[in-house]
Design an enzyme around this catalytic site. Structure first.
Site, PDB file in Angstrom:
ATOM      1  N   LYS A   1      61.446  -4.706  20.594  1.00  0.00           N
ATOM      2  CA  LYS A   1      62.831  -4.966  20.192  1.00  0.00           C
ATOM      3  C   LYS A   1      63.713  -3.806  20.646  1.00  0.00           C
ATOM      4  CE  LYS A   1      63.862  -1.885  16.958  1.00  0.00           C
ATOM      5  NZ  LYS A   1      64.935  -1.239  16.289  1.00  0.00           N
TER       6      LYS A   1
ATOM      7  N   SER B   1      52.873   3.794  33.341  1.00  0.00           N
ATOM      8  CA  SER B   1      53.828   4.770  32.824  1.00  0.00           C
ATOM      9  C   SER B   1      54.172   5.766  33.915  1.00  0.00           C
ATOM     10  CB  SER B   1      53.229   5.504  31.615  1.00  0.00           C
ATOM     11  OG  SER B   1      54.109   6.498  31.166  1.00  0.00           O
TER      12      SER B   1
END
Lengths: 308, 308
Positions: free
Chosen positions: A91, A36
């Site tokens: 998604k 990250s």
């Protein structure tokens, strides 16, 4: 079998709320790293600022879960597939259909698993709904997805950009369920997209689909819903009416009810583990294809500007 | 083998200019009927007002060629496939990607040939361009498709509707060539669509693509080109520059030139005959997928109203 050594890439809200508990709860996985740029701290797990740094380290990785925004997903996924890592995509699986096809080809070439996940397909009511519908004559389908964007996406400017999909961000969840439970493929016949004067993506959409049998399928998407929220799919059949509510969590059949808590991400990770074990991929772009079709074929109308 | 008994559906300009001469010139086919609501007269061939009337008649049909506008293509194609007829689709193969997938499933189920045709792929320079590029390192690709809509589509209101695709109507020809000659799949990274204030579909588009190797691919589509028209694809490689001009008819390589007349539809019908003989389908949606991706992900800007 040894657990799959998994790195999570993109440690935002969805990673913390959903991915980390599901990974911790599934003995098929062991979390070995986090990647990250912004907020890389997960207790007890080494952190890296980039995928390159992770791959240059001593940490051994079998698979990554990509929870970054769709705009940057291709490059990270391709990098992992090229190294022989299995990839779990949040998604939507990409910013375009064509980049997902390119990833699929890469996964096949390198014989690793690519999983384009659709979490709503693993909601508690969806599998029994699909099973029930296989034996019915379907007469009419209504999809009603109306929520308050100010509650669910406060101040998220990116969601109003084309890649953010606008109201199709929740709408694609409905499409992922509909494409899974309806036995025949369906396709768009008309669409109106309502786009706020100061934004690029729609705040509402009225869609009409049909299938090879001429079944009428309507979809009402709206982000301007205050008060009660609706995430419902209603299917009228020769044996009565099926209703999926709360985004698939509750299923109401003519003579029974199925209901459960939030089991979506646990189901996703169980499926990912079984795909890896079987050496298979699962890349169904149908939900994103319907959104692309709506943008391709729909009529855009300009509506009142939206201010957060 | 007995000739394939073919009916042509939709007898407009493209059917008369291209399909009929190519069918007449190919002994693998015999034209047995025409279907047209408006202008059904082809000398020496029985005419029907609808596909239903044709199928209710004594005329035996093995295959149909669909030359109607894309909006009504699905229903006609599905009707023919269900009867066991092979189907040749003019480009684009449908108004949406999902309906083409539904047709593909129907053709597979009924074991008949579905051919989604892209005529530009059969232009004289395209096959040698593809062969030459397989052995090269590709560094940069430019697609320049600039034509005068007033010359090529005078007064055609439908082409400005979403299903008409606007400037993607010619642009999809360029994409059908690029997806055929470039060895790696590519995908959109940015797009700007210029839409006239009084129309729904773009009059110009600037697109940027890349592929798994990071190759820069740009596409400049414009319908406002007066004077010289451009239908060029330029590929810079480690072995010099390839240029396809006149929509693929002329190929310029560093040390040779390939040029020929209009051989596109003769090539399409030869390919269709070989597909039928082999019991195969050819349904490549990549060009339409790129157009859908551009509409999904592109930024729309409003430009000067267009009056014919």
């Amino acid at each position: 079998m040894a657990p799959i050594r998994l790195a999570i890439v993109g440690v935002g809200k969805i990673a913390r709320d959903q991915h980390l508990p599901s990974i911790a709860g599934n003995p098929a996985f062991t979390l070995v790293a986090a990647v990250s740029r912004h907020d890389p701290q997960i207790e007890g797990v080494p952190s890296f600022a980039s995928l390159d740094e992770l791959f240059a380290s001593d940490v051994k990785v079998d698979a990554i879960a990509l929870c970054t925004p769709p705009q940057v997903r291709y490059e990270l996924a391709a990098k992992a597939l090229l190294r022989g890592c299995h990839v779990f995509l949040e998604k939507p699986p990409g910013a375009t259909l064509s980049e997902v096809e390119a990833l699929r080809a890469l996964a096949d070439e390198h014989r690793v698993t690519l999983f384009a996940s659709w979490h709503s397909r693993f909601a508690a009511g969806v599998a029994p709904a699909r099973a029930w519908l296989t034996e019915r004559d379907i007469r009419k389908v209504q999809i009603i997805w109306r929520e308050d964007v100010r509650v669910w996406h406060p101040g998220q400017a990116w969601i109003w950009e084309p890649e953010g999909l606008g109201v199709f961000d929740p709408g694609i969840n409905a499409l992922s369920i509909a494409t899974h439970i309806l036995p025949r493929p369906f396709f768009l016949t008309a669409a109106t997209l309502s786009v706020p004067a100061n934004r690029a993506a729609p705040i509402a959409a009225d869609l009409t689909f049909t299938d090879g049998a001429g079944t009428p399928i309507t979809m009402d998407l709206d982000w301007r819903q205050t008060g009660p929220q609706s995430w419902d799919i209603i299917v009228e059949t020769d044996a009565g009416t099926l209703r999926l509510a709360r985004g698939g969590a509750d299923l109401f059949l003519p003579d029974s009810t199925h209901s459960d808590g939030d089991v979506e991400y646990a189901g996703l990770y169980a499926h990912f583990a079984s795909l890896v074990a079987a050496g298979q991929s699962d890349v169904d772009v149908a939900p994103l294809r319907h959104v692309a079709d709506a943008n391709l074929r729909g009529t855009r109308i300009s509506v009142e500007a939206f201010e957060d």
